[in-house]
Design an enzyme around this catalytic site. Structure first.
Site, PDB file in Angstrom:
ATOM      1  N   PRO A 148      52.299  23.338  24.533  1.00  0.00           N
ATOM      2  CG  PRO A 148      50.934  21.480  24.366  1.00  0.00           C
ATOM      3  CD  PRO A 148      52.196  22.274  23.726  1.00  0.00           C
ATOM      4  CG  LEU A 149      53.693  25.539  28.142  1.00  0.00           C
ATOM      5  CD1 LEU A 149      54.543  26.996  28.266  1.00  0.00           C
ATOM      6  CD2 LEU A 149      54.589  24.699  28.870  1.00  0.00           C
ATOM      7  CD  GLN A 202      47.734  19.375  24.898  1.00  0.00           C
ATOM      8  OE1 GLN A 202      47.863  19.588  26.038  1.00  0.00           O
ATOM      9  NE2 GLN A 202      49.073  18.870  24.439  1.00  0.00           N
ATOM     10  CB  CYS A 233      47.409  15.460  31.360  1.00  0.00           C
ATOM     11  SG  CYS A 233      46.853  16.227  32.911  1.00  0.00           S
ATOM     12  CE  LYS A 272      53.250  17.534  26.559  1.00  0.00           C
ATOM     13  NZ  LYS A 272      52.506  18.852  27.099  1.00  0.00           N
TER      14      LYS A 272
END
Length: 303
Positions: A148-149, A202, A233, A272
């Site tokens: 995921p970006l 996400q 993040c 993540k």
């Protein structure tokens, strides 16, 4: 028009077309592909599908081939948006788990860890399994997983990556509080193209109540194969609220979030994380076994 001369919109199609910039080309890809263009006279390739009287033409034979086929799923309906904004949506499972937390159970009784896959080194298969439904398995062994970006991994980008060989795709980081408020811009991050055969979303959040409710909301309203928690993040706006990689330093909340989301999902829950939060202080190896105990099916590490 019921607003009469007070209306700020233009009603004369001929006048609109006279002031409209020239078309960008002679062919409209939407009309050529689907037999109709939903943009009509406003399309920047409109001359390709405008007939006499500026009527929007339809290629009936081509349009019939696509009839009933949903190219993009997981949209936000007006009805659901109103339910969320008026707080009429029922979070029965989430409320049940949260009552357990308030009762001092810590959520451990609500989120079991049965059916968690063995993703340790040397395992012959990598499976994502759902704790609440142990029969559900998602095989990703040997498949290419597009991470995921944020601000990059939108639906058009993922379509390109699918053409170049990506097998598993995941949507951009979506903020759970914005989803619960019915924000259209945030729900756009959940959209899934029909070519994405293995797709996850996400979520980012800092507290078990909002994250668990959001998980139940998505579990009942969208088509998804797994849900991922963003614990990586580093953005200040996210970190200072206790979300993202800050969850690695808030183990109690982290555990409650994983257990809560796992208790309301019918698809695998993944996490993540980073190797750590502070420079040269790696803690991922200590956290990963605990995340597995809490009920997550897989952990990915941002090295």
């Amino acid at each position: 028009c019921r607003f009469g001369p007070r209306c700020r919109f233009l009603h004369d199609v001929s006048e609109y077309l006279a002031a409209k910039p020239p078309d960008l080309g002679r062919r409209c890809v939407l009309f050529d592909t689907f037999g109709r263009c939903p943009y009509g006279v406003t399309c920047r390739f409109g001359r390709a599908h405008l007939g006499d009287g500026h009527q929007n033409l339809v290629n009936a034979a081509l349009a019939q081939q696509w009839e009933g086929k949903l190219l993009v799923r997981n949209g936000l309906s007006k009805e659901l948006q109103q339910q969320l904004r008026k707080r009429k949506f029922s979070f029965r499972k989430a409320e049940e788990f949260l009552r357990g937390l308030r009762g001092g159970k810590g959520g451990k009784a609500s989120g079991g860890s049965s059916g968690v896959s063995n993703c340790s080194a040397g395992a012959e298969e990598v499976l994502l399994t759902c704790s609440s439904l142990p029969v559900f398995q998602l095989e990703i062994q040997g498949k290419l997983y597009l991470a995921p970006l944020t601000t990059c991994g939108n639906l058009p980008f993922r379509r390109i990556c699918k053409r170049f060989g990506a097998d598993v795709t995941c949507g951009e980081m979506a903020v759970c509080t914005n989803l619960l408020q019915g924000q259209s811009s945030e729900w756009a991050l959940l959209k899934r193209h029909h070519t994405e055969d293995v797709f996850g979303v996400q979520l980012e959040g800092a507290f078990p109540d909002t994250m668990t409710k959001c998980a139940e909301l998505l579990n009942r309203t969208i088509d998804v194969d797994f849900v991922d928690i963003n614990v990586g993040c580093p953005i200040d706006l996210v970190y200072k609220k206790g979300g993202g990689c800050a969850l690695m330093t808030r183990s109690n909340k982290f555990e409650q979030i994983v257990r809560g989301m796992n208790s309301v999902l019918d698809v695998p829950l993944t996490v993540k994380i980073r190797t750590g939060v502070q420079e040269k202080v790696n803690v991922a190896h200590k956290i990963i076994p605990r995340i597995r105990e809490w009920g997550a099916s897989m952990v990915t590490v941002w090295g």
